[in-house]
Enzyme design. Structure first.
Site, PDB file in Angstrom:
ATOM      1  N   HIS A  22       1.005 -14.214  -1.577  1.00 32.67           N
ATOM      2  CA  HIS A  22       2.371 -14.108  -2.086  1.00 32.67           C
ATOM      3  C   HIS A  22       3.374 -14.975  -1.329  1.00 32.67           C
ATOM      4  O   HIS A  22       4.548 -15.031  -1.694  1.00 32.67           O
ATOM      5  CB  HIS A  22       2.859 -12.656  -2.021  1.00 32.67           C
ATOM      6  CG  HIS A  22       3.197 -12.209  -0.619  1.00 32.67           C
ATOM      7  ND1 HIS A  22       2.246 -11.848   0.294  1.00 32.67           N
ATOM      8  CD2 HIS A  22       4.387 -12.096   0.021  1.00 32.67           C
ATOM      9  CE1 HIS A  22       2.822 -11.510   1.436  1.00 32.67           C
ATOM     10  NE2 HIS A  22       4.126 -11.661   1.300  1.00 32.67           N
TER      11      HIS A  22
HETATM   12  C1  UD1 Z   1       9.322 -10.537   0.667  1.00 34.76           C
HETATM   13  C2  UD1 Z   1       9.593 -11.080   2.071  1.00 34.76           C
HETATM   14  C3  UD1 Z   1       8.268 -11.419   2.737  1.00 34.76           C
HETATM   15  C4  UD1 Z   1       7.319 -10.243   2.693  1.00 34.76           C
HETATM   16  C5  UD1 Z   1       7.184  -9.717   1.270  1.00 34.76           C
HETATM   17  C6  UD1 Z   1       6.365  -8.472   1.235  1.00 34.76           C
HETATM   18  C7  UD1 Z   1      11.707 -12.323   2.375  1.00 34.76           C
HETATM   19  C8  UD1 Z   1      12.326 -13.663   2.431  1.00 34.76           C
HETATM   20  N1  UD1 Z   1      10.410 -12.288   2.013  1.00 34.76           N
HETATM   21  O1  UD1 Z   1       8.657 -11.577  -0.038  1.00 34.76           O
HETATM   22  O2  UD1 Z   1       8.495 -11.766   4.086  1.00 34.76           O
HETATM   23  O3  UD1 Z   1       6.058 -10.664   3.149  1.00 34.76           O
HETATM   24  O4  UD1 Z   1       8.487  -9.422   0.753  1.00 34.76           O
HETATM   25  O5  UD1 Z   1       5.738  -8.296   0.001  1.00 34.76           O
HETATM   26  O6  UD1 Z   1      12.349 -11.340   2.645  1.00 34.76           O
HETATM   27  N2  UD1 Z   1       9.575  -9.310  -7.418  1.00 34.76           N
HETATM   28  C9  UD1 Z   1       9.322  -8.413  -8.431  1.00 34.76           C
HETATM   29  N3  UD1 Z   1       9.315  -7.072  -8.125  1.00 34.76           N
HETATM   30  C10 UD1 Z   1       9.557  -6.602  -6.892  1.00 34.76           C
HETATM   31  C11 UD1 Z   1       9.818  -7.530  -5.874  1.00 34.76           C
HETATM   32  C12 UD1 Z   1       9.814  -8.870  -6.147  1.00 34.76           C
HETATM   33  O7  UD1 Z   1       9.116  -8.776  -9.577  1.00 34.76           O
HETATM   34  O8  UD1 Z   1       9.540  -5.380  -6.682  1.00 34.76           O
HETATM   35  C13 UD1 Z   1       9.574 -10.753  -7.713  1.00 34.76           C
HETATM   36  C14 UD1 Z   1      10.943 -11.268  -8.080  1.00 34.76           C
HETATM   37  O9  UD1 Z   1      10.778 -12.240  -9.070  1.00 34.76           O
HETATM   38  C15 UD1 Z   1      11.424 -11.973  -6.823  1.00 34.76           C
HETATM   39  C16 UD1 Z   1      10.106 -12.453  -6.200  1.00 34.76           C
HETATM   40  O10 UD1 Z   1       9.159 -11.445  -6.558  1.00 34.76           O
HETATM   41  O11 UD1 Z   1      12.275 -13.022  -7.107  1.00 34.76           O
HETATM   42  C17 UD1 Z   1      10.161 -12.577  -4.718  1.00 34.76           C
HETATM   43  O12 UD1 Z   1      10.671 -11.411  -4.119  1.00 34.76           O
HETATM   44  P1  UD1 Z   1      11.222 -11.454  -2.596  1.00 34.76           P
HETATM   45  O13 UD1 Z   1      11.498 -10.075  -2.143  1.00 34.76           O
HETATM   46  O14 UD1 Z   1      12.272 -12.478  -2.417  1.00 34.76           O
HETATM   47  O15 UD1 Z   1      10.049 -12.104  -1.857  1.00 34.76           O
HETATM   48  P2  UD1 Z   1       8.604 -11.625  -1.610  1.00 34.76           P
HETATM   49  O16 UD1 Z   1       7.724 -12.772  -1.981  1.00 34.76           O
HETATM   50  O17 UD1 Z   1       8.362 -10.300  -2.188  1.00 34.76           O
HETATM   51  N1  UDP Z   2      -0.515  -3.480   0.156  1.00 34.03           N
HETATM   52  C1  UDP Z   2      -0.594  -2.454  -0.790  1.00 34.03           C
HETATM   53  N2  UDP Z   2      -0.992  -2.783  -2.054  1.00 34.03           N
HETATM   54  C2  UDP Z   2      -1.312  -4.046  -2.434  1.00 34.03           C
HETATM   55  C3  UDP Z   2      -1.231  -5.079  -1.452  1.00 34.03           C
HETATM   56  C4  UDP Z   2      -0.819  -4.759  -0.180  1.00 34.03           C
HETATM   57  O1  UDP Z   2      -0.319  -1.303  -0.486  1.00 34.03           O
HETATM   58  O2  UDP Z   2      -1.654  -4.273  -3.604  1.00 34.03           O
HETATM   59  C5  UDP Z   2      -0.045  -3.154   1.514  1.00 34.03           C
HETATM   60  C6  UDP Z   2      -1.001  -3.495   2.631  1.00 34.03           C
HETATM   61  O3  UDP Z   2      -1.823  -2.392   2.936  1.00 34.03           O
HETATM   62  C7  UDP Z   2      -0.075  -3.852   3.790  1.00 34.03           C
HETATM   63  C8  UDP Z   2       1.201  -4.312   3.125  1.00 34.03           C
HETATM   64  O4  UDP Z   2       1.097  -3.938   1.752  1.00 34.03           O
HETATM   65  O5  UDP Z   2       0.236  -2.699   4.552  1.00 34.03           O
HETATM   66  C9  UDP Z   2       1.342  -5.804   3.248  1.00 34.03           C
HETATM   67  O6  UDP Z   2       2.435  -6.212   2.498  1.00 34.03           O
HETATM   68  P1  UDP Z   2       2.664  -7.701   2.038  1.00 34.03           P
HETATM   69  O7  UDP Z   2       1.385  -8.435   2.058  1.00 34.03           O
HETATM   70  O8  UDP Z   2       3.407  -7.629   0.760  1.00 34.03           O
HETATM   71  O9  UDP Z   2       3.694  -8.243   3.127  1.00 34.03           O
HETATM   72  P2  UDP Z   2       3.533  -8.886   4.575  1.00 34.03           P
HETATM   73  O10 UDP Z   2       2.723  -7.983   5.395  1.00 34.03           O
HETATM   74  O11 UDP Z   2       2.922 -10.238   4.387  1.00 34.03           O
HETATM   75  O12 UDP Z   2       4.937  -9.028   5.028  1.00 34.03           O
END
Ligand code: UD1
Ligand code: UDP
Length: 372
Positions: free
Chosen positions: A220
């Protein structure tokens, strides 16, 4: 203790998971606290499901500050500053507790510090506690690196997972008395949920896969899925991993990745089974019984290491070098040949490493230090 009201501020899946042991410890010790959810994550599978599974209280404040990533990240963070400030001025907590490296973390830490600079006017300070402090990828093109660096330098309490992060922070000039080596709260969260995950485990059956006969994939990161070339390269690498081992690759796909896949019109290679993101319990089950994890997630690198499942990191760097040092993880980059090489190496690895990330008492230690 009564006056020491804590404010937990979070907005994304990993923050909810990794703060959950501290929140539960607060409930157990009857510590006064409240929660602000910024709404950065909002889909059921990235948000609500974790409150249910981890038995967390409904946040007192629920904002709706959704990300527009990859666009207008300043607006995203700035809107949080405005809304969080209103709540903190009203609630006047002793300390704001944040975890990790998201936009939510940066906004919450900065708001608390901004309020503290006006203490001559408001009459109070707010301390900042950063859980999982001191991590560094040394790659400033990652939004997470910028967020965690600034959050660390705004914090009064820096809770680091290992001595490595302590060393990095000391090198950056953080006073040693502000840094506390507690381990990572993901160890606590995992220990508290793994038995339950095993008891309710039905996900392997549902997916028609068996223990040790599949691989688990998550992807992601902005730098991976927002670039068509990089995303395509990773998919090519995964295709060759499937061709080599002929084990299904289970891929709970993050919404960001789903969206970019459509925009770039990319095809998922044969052998990779895409599913919706799953809850923590199903994910732990999938992780614990997987032959290998392939990931760009920070949390998944850690969990694989704790669960003794070899990990291939689909990035050019990691801010979790301890997992690599104990031979639980290899940083493969995003080139297809290197992904295959790394998968071959980790497939054959022995699983005898020790967990360097803590003993599952991080939450207790953190709360004791905050309330001292
Ligand atoms: C964010 C964090 C990242 C973390 C991740 C955990 C920042 C800059 N990034 O990344 O460090 O690893 O969360 O998963 O804070 N979206 C949905 N539904 C949701 C959330 C997001 O559809 O519930 C989609 C939206 O289109 C959004 C895109 O995902 O624009 C990115 O969401 P965002 O929270 O900015 O970044 P993540 O890639 O989730
Ligand atoms: N995770 C989850 N369901 C999923 C994928 C990940 O519950 O389908 C959990 C996983 O166990 C871990 C956390 O989400 O604890 C990691 O989140 P993510 O990879 O979104 O963010 P990051 O750790 O890179 O910030």
């Amino acid at each position: 203790m009564k006056n020491k009201k804590l404010a937990f501020i979070f907005g994304t899946r990993p923050e909810i998971i990794k703060l959950s042991p501290i929140i539960r410890e607060c409930q157990r010790k009857k510590v006064s606290f409240f929660c602000i959810h910024t709404g950065q994550h909002y889909s059921y599978a990235l948000d609500t499901i974790f409150f249910k599974e981890l038995r967390l209280p409904k946040p007192e404040y629920r904002l709706q500050i959704k990300s527009k990533a990859p666009f207008r990240q300043g607006e995203h963070t700035g809107t949080m500053l405005i809304e969080i400030e209103k709540i903190l001025l009203r609630e006047m907590p002793y300390c704001v507790v944040v975890q990790g490296d998201t936009n939510t973390v940066l906004a919450a830490a900065l708001t608390a510090e901004k309020i503290s600079t006006t203490s001559h006017y408001t009459g109070f300070y707010i301390k900042v506690a950063h859980v999982e402090a001191g991590l560094r990828s040394f790659d400033r093109s990652m939004p997470e690196e910028v967020n965690r660096f600034i959050a660390d330098h705004l914090s009064d309490f820096l809770f680091v997972p290992t001595k490595n992060e302590q060393k990095l922070l000391l090198r950056e000039g953080v006073p040693s008395s502000w840094i506390h080596v507690t381990g990572n709260t993901i160890v606590d969260a995992l220990q508290q949920s793994l038995a339950l995950a095993r008891r309710v485990n039905g996900i392997l059956g549902k997916l028609a896969i068996s223990k040790n006969a599949y691989m688990l994939l998550t992807l992601h990161r902005q730098e991976n899925v927002d670039s068509k070339i990089v995303f395509k390269n990773i998919l090519k690498g995964l295709e060759s991993v499937y061709e080599k081992f002929r084990l299904p690759v289970i891929f709970p796909m993050h919404p960001r990745t789903q969206k970019r896949l459509k925009v770039f019109n990319l095809k998922i290679p044969f052998g990779i089974k895409v599913i919706e993101p799953v809850g923590f319990l199903d994910f732990l089950s999938l992780e614990a019984d997987s032959r290998l994890t392939l990931t760009d997630s920070g949390g998944v690198q850690e969990e694989s290491c704790i669960l003794k499942v070899p990990c291939v990191t689909l990035r050019n760097n990691t801010e979790r070098p301890q997992t690599v040092l104990v031979d639980a993880n290899v940083v493969a980059g995003t080139n297809p040949e290197n992904i295959l090489k790394a998968a071959i190496k980790m497939y054959g690895t022995s699983r005898r490493w020790r967990n360097p990330l803590g003993d599952g008492t991080a939450a207790k230690q953190i709360l004791n230090i905050l309330l001292k």
